[in-house]
Design a protein around this motif. Structure first.
Motif: not given
Length: 70
Positions: A14-20, A24-28
Motif C-alpha cells: 500500500q502507498g500513495y502517489v503524487i498526481v501532476d 481534484g483533477q485527473v492527471g499523470p
C-alpha cells in the motif's frame, strides 16, 4: 492511494502517489510502492483510488490485473 493485491485479494502493498494536476483533477501520477513479492508467479491486481477528505470513502477507483513474479 494505491493497493497491490495478491491472487486471493489480500493487500501485499500500500502507498500513495503524487498526481501532476490541479487539486481534484485527473492527471499523470507517479510513486514507489514496496510490496512483498509472492513465492510463485500469480495474477494480482493494482488498485488506484482517491480518498474523500470528508468521510474517508473511496472515490474514483481504477483497477488493473497484473502478473506478479517472485
Amino acid at each position: 492511494a494505491v493497493d497491490i493485491l495478491d491472487q486471493f485479494g489480500a493487500v501485499i502493498g500500500q502507498g500513495y502517489v503524487i498526481v501532476d494536476a490541479e487539486f481534484g483533477q485527473v492527471g499523470p501520477f507517479s510513486g514507489v510502492i514496496e510490496f512483498a513479492a509472492p513465492d510463485e508467479e500469480q495474477f494480482g491486481r493494482i488498485q488506484v483510488y482517491g480518498i474523500s477528505p470528508r468521510d474517508g470513502a473511496i472515490e474514483h477507483l481504477a483497477s488493473v490485473t497484473v502478473n506478479l513474479v517472485p
